[in-house]
Design an enzyme around this catalytic site. Structure first.
Site, PDB file in Angstrom:
ATOM      1  N   SER A 188     -10.200 -31.839  -9.200  1.00 17.83           N
ATOM      2  CA  SER A 188      -9.803 -32.573 -10.409  1.00 17.83           C
ATOM      3  C   SER A 188      -8.294 -32.554 -10.596  1.00 17.83           C
ATOM      4  O   SER A 188      -7.607 -31.594 -10.185  1.00 17.83           O
ATOM      5  CB  SER A 188     -10.459 -31.899 -11.613  1.00 17.83           C
ATOM      6  N   CYS A 213      -7.105 -31.768 -13.164  1.00 15.13           N
ATOM      7  CA  CYS A 213      -6.878 -30.621 -14.056  1.00 15.13           C
ATOM      8  C   CYS A 213      -6.289 -29.422 -13.325  1.00 15.13           C
ATOM      9  O   CYS A 213      -5.969 -28.412 -13.954  1.00 15.13           O
ATOM     10  CB  CYS A 213      -8.182 -30.207 -14.744  1.00 15.13           C
ATOM     11  N   TYR A 272     -11.422 -24.675 -16.519  1.00 10.86           N
ATOM     12  CA  TYR A 272     -12.033 -25.661 -15.619  1.00 10.86           C
ATOM     13  C   TYR A 272     -11.079 -25.949 -14.454  1.00 10.86           C
ATOM     14  O   TYR A 272     -11.493 -25.979 -13.284  1.00 10.86           O
ATOM     15  CB  TYR A 272     -12.335 -26.924 -16.427  1.00 10.86           C
ATOM     16  N   ASN A 296      -9.829 -38.911 -14.018  1.00  7.46           N
ATOM     17  CA  ASN A 296     -10.527 -39.693 -15.054  1.00  7.46           C
ATOM     18  C   ASN A 296     -11.287 -40.909 -14.515  1.00  7.46           C
ATOM     19  O   ASN A 296     -10.806 -42.040 -14.604  1.00  7.46           O
ATOM     20  CB  ASN A 296      -9.529 -40.197 -16.107  1.00  7.46           C
ATOM     21  N   GLU A 355     -18.530 -36.756 -23.192  1.00 10.08           N
ATOM     22  CA  GLU A 355     -17.854 -37.996 -22.826  1.00 10.08           C
ATOM     23  C   GLU A 355     -16.342 -37.800 -22.780  1.00 10.08           C
ATOM     24  O   GLU A 355     -15.783 -36.997 -23.500  1.00 10.08           O
ATOM     25  CB  GLU A 355     -18.218 -39.125 -23.791  1.00 10.08           C
ATOM     26  N   ARG A 406      -2.608 -41.034 -19.767  1.00 12.99           N
ATOM     27  CA  ARG A 406      -3.557 -40.772 -18.681  1.00 12.99           C
ATOM     28  C   ARG A 406      -3.636 -42.032 -17.810  1.00 12.99           C
ATOM     29  O   ARG A 406      -3.207 -43.109 -18.214  1.00 12.99           O
ATOM     30  CB  ARG A 406      -4.977 -40.521 -19.224  1.00 12.99           C
TER      31      ARG A 406
HETATM   32  P1  NAD Z   1     -21.532 -35.071 -14.162  1.00 10.53           P
HETATM   33  O1  NAD Z   1     -21.600 -33.955 -15.155  1.00 10.53           O
HETATM   34  O2  NAD Z   1     -22.061 -36.397 -14.550  1.00 10.53           O
HETATM   35  O3  NAD Z   1     -22.230 -34.636 -12.797  1.00 10.53           O
HETATM   36  C1  NAD Z   1     -22.335 -33.299 -12.393  1.00 10.53           C
HETATM   37  C2  NAD Z   1     -23.775 -33.073 -11.990  1.00 10.53           C
HETATM   38  O4  NAD Z   1     -23.911 -31.722 -11.564  1.00 10.53           O
HETATM   39  C3  NAD Z   1     -24.748 -33.263 -13.163  1.00 10.53           C
HETATM   40  O5  NAD Z   1     -25.738 -34.219 -12.843  1.00 10.53           O
HETATM   41  C4  NAD Z   1     -25.351 -31.892 -13.361  1.00 10.53           C
HETATM   42  O6  NAD Z   1     -26.713 -31.915 -13.769  1.00 10.53           O
HETATM   43  C5  NAD Z   1     -25.181 -31.291 -11.973  1.00 10.53           C
HETATM   44  N1  NAD Z   1     -25.240 -29.838 -12.038  1.00 10.53           N
HETATM   45  C6  NAD Z   1     -24.601 -29.029 -12.918  1.00 10.53           C
HETATM   46  N2  NAD Z   1     -24.969 -27.760 -12.722  1.00 10.53           N
HETATM   47  C7  NAD Z   1     -25.864 -27.766 -11.709  1.00 10.53           C
HETATM   48  C8  NAD Z   1     -26.613 -26.746 -11.066  1.00 10.53           C
HETATM   49  N3  NAD Z   1     -26.500 -25.462 -11.436  1.00 10.53           N
HETATM   50  N4  NAD Z   1     -27.428 -27.097 -10.054  1.00 10.53           N
HETATM   51  C9  NAD Z   1     -27.568 -28.394  -9.683  1.00 10.53           C
HETATM   52  N5  NAD Z   1     -26.891 -29.403 -10.257  1.00 10.53           N
HETATM   53  C10 NAD Z   1     -26.045 -29.087 -11.265  1.00 10.53           C
HETATM   54  O7  NAD Z   1     -19.981 -35.188 -13.752  1.00 10.53           O
HETATM   55  P2  NAD Z   1     -19.259 -36.348 -12.931  1.00 10.53           P
HETATM   56  O8  NAD Z   1     -18.350 -37.030 -13.868  1.00 10.53           O
HETATM   57  O9  NAD Z   1     -20.213 -37.134 -12.139  1.00 10.53           O
HETATM   58  O10 NAD Z   1     -18.349 -35.470 -11.953  1.00 10.53           O
HETATM   59  C11 NAD Z   1     -18.756 -35.159 -10.620  1.00 10.53           C
HETATM   60  C12 NAD Z   1     -17.750 -34.179 -10.027  1.00 10.53           C
HETATM   61  O11 NAD Z   1     -16.435 -34.733 -10.050  1.00 10.53           O
HETATM   62  C13 NAD Z   1     -17.678 -32.851 -10.788  1.00 10.53           C
HETATM   63  O12 NAD Z   1     -17.479 -31.810  -9.868  1.00 10.53           O
HETATM   64  C14 NAD Z   1     -16.447 -33.017 -11.647  1.00 10.53           C
HETATM   65  O13 NAD Z   1     -15.854 -31.781 -11.975  1.00 10.53           O
HETATM   66  C15 NAD Z   1     -15.558 -33.850 -10.734  1.00 10.53           C
HETATM   67  N6  NAD Z   1     -14.573 -34.643 -11.496  1.00 10.53           N
HETATM   68  C16 NAD Z   1     -14.990 -35.700 -12.258  1.00 10.53           C
HETATM   69  C17 NAD Z   1     -14.054 -36.417 -12.981  1.00 10.53           C
HETATM   70  C18 NAD Z   1     -14.457 -37.599 -13.839  1.00 10.53           C
HETATM   71  O14 NAD Z   1     -13.588 -38.247 -14.395  1.00 10.53           O
HETATM   72  N7  NAD Z   1     -15.741 -37.916 -13.981  1.00 10.53           N
HETATM   73  C19 NAD Z   1     -12.695 -36.068 -12.942  1.00 10.53           C
HETATM   74  C20 NAD Z   1     -12.309 -34.975 -12.183  1.00 10.53           C
HETATM   75  C21 NAD Z   1     -13.252 -34.277 -11.434  1.00 10.53           C
END
Ligand code: NAD
Length: 328
Positions: A117, A119, A148, A177, A190, A219
């Site tokens: 990320s 972050c 995080y 993002n 969200e 952002r």
């Molecule tokens: P999301 O929360 O929609 O997806 C994460 C998934 O992981 C969820 O479906 C959740 O149920 C699953 N999960 C959590 N704990 C679990 C466990 N113990 N066992 C099995 N599954 C588990 O988030 P996202 O937005 O799809 O993000 C996906 C990845 O990308 C994450 O690692 C997030 O940190 C990273 N990320 C996302 C963004 C963004 O803007 N969406 C930005 C930076 C990084």
């Protein structure tokens, strides 16, 4: 190819699983949540907890050509920047990464992608909202502004150490993002693009929306299609270091709200209230991916916002949610 997606019913994971299936790969999908944000049926979905090493060993019981590790304890500012969830966020995500990586090694799966990320970037480079520095090599000396971010940085190092010691190919994207249909929009997890779209969609003509902070924080936001494109290009490239996957079209949160208001065609005012904001300024720096992947996102932000506003308006219309019960 034999492909594994962890976090497959999450926002990005569900879109990625569909894209990989459309490419014709044999996709095994894993998530703790059976439904998540999935709008389509993922074939071959295994439901279970990736914090449990014995479950992970059952799931990763063969050499996969590609493993995409997106599972994490995840949310927007209201979830990650209040401090209330810090210990859980770190424990959950670190356990998942430790388990998945070790099982990948033992199964002789050689190529693994990790979703890191923006972050991870240090606070000192994100103080001036008009001039943030998120070049990949600016991450050290480390000083992320959230636990995080610290967990993501630890995990990046873990993946790089496995690559160094165990002859594995790791690919690390620092997402900035990501937004699009099926993202979290009303469950407290969200992020700004979905939260603001929801507020504008819920607010009647002549009304007012609340914005956390002074609205001057900046952002950039990347639409899901380009996120997937960048993810696959990175995974199949030769570049093994962390790489930003984000848009360089930086915008203030206040201007983002204005864009939604203009898309809605309504007259809506803005009120700025105290709330968790995260960094003052953040923008993707795409010089490295242009160089290493010969590609960078190019879709104008407004196009993506129009799509997500239409999607969220439809959700709002179908759910009849009173605006005064919502968190920002
Ligand atoms: P999301 O929360 O929609 O997806 C994460 C998934 O992981 C969820 O479906 C959740 O149920 C699953 N999960 C959590 N704990 C679990 C466990 N113990 N066992 C099995 N599954 C588990 O988030 P996202 O937005 O799809 O993000 C996906 C990845 O990308 C994450 O690692 C997030 O940190 C990273 N990320 C996302 C963004 C963004 O803007 N969406 C930005 C930076 C990084």
């Amino acid at each position: 190819m034999e492909v594994l997606v962890c976090g497959a019913t999450g926002f990005i994971g569900s879109h990625l699983s569909r894209r990989l299936m459309e490419e014709g790969h044999n996709v095994r999908a894993v998530d703790i949540e059976p439904n998540g944000y999935v709008e389509h049926s993922i074939r071959n979905l295994i439901v279970g907890d990736l914090r449990d090493p014995s479950f992970v060993a059952e799931v990763i019981d063969q050499p996969f050509d590609e493993i995409y590790q997106l599972a994490a304890d995840m949310g927007g500012a209201g979830y990650l920047f209040t401090g209330d969830n810090d210990a859980e966020v770190m424990r959950n995500s670190a356990s998942i990464n430790l388990n998945v990586l070790e099982a990948a090694r033992q199964s002789k799966s050689r190529r693994i992608f990790f979703a890191s990320s923006a972050c991870v970037y240090p606070q000192r480079n994100q103080i001036d909202p008009l001039n943030p520095n998120c070049a990949e090599d600016s991450v050290y000396p480390a000083d992320p502004d959230s636990e995080y971010g610290w967990e993501k940085l630890f995990a990046e190092r873990l993946y790089i150490a496995y690559a160094r010691n165990f002859d594995m190919a790791v690919r690390i994207a620092r997402y900035h993002n990501i937004f699009g249909p099926n993202c979290a929009w009303n469950n407290g997890k969200e992020k700004a693009p979905a939260a603001l779209a929801r507020k504008v969609a819920e607010t009647p003509d002549g009304g007012q929306i609340e914005i956390w902070g002074d609205g001057k924080q900046t952002r950039s936001f990347l639409y899901i299609d380009e996120c997937l494109e960048g993810t696959l290009r990175l995974m199949r490239s030769d570049w093994s270091g962390p790489a930003n996957i984000g848009s360089e079209e930086m915008i203030s949160i206040s201007a983002l709200a204005d864009m939604y208001i203009s898309i809605s065609g309504k007259k809506i005012g803005k009120r700025f209230i105290p709330g968790p904001e995260g960094a003052r300024g953040r923008n993707s720096d795409n010089r490295l991916i242009r160089d290493k992947l010969g590609w960078a996102p190019s879709r104008p932000l407004r196009e993506g916002l129009e799509s997500i506003y239409a999607w969220i308006s439809a959700q709002v219309a179908s759910q009849d949610m009173p605006a005064n019960e919502r968190q920002a």
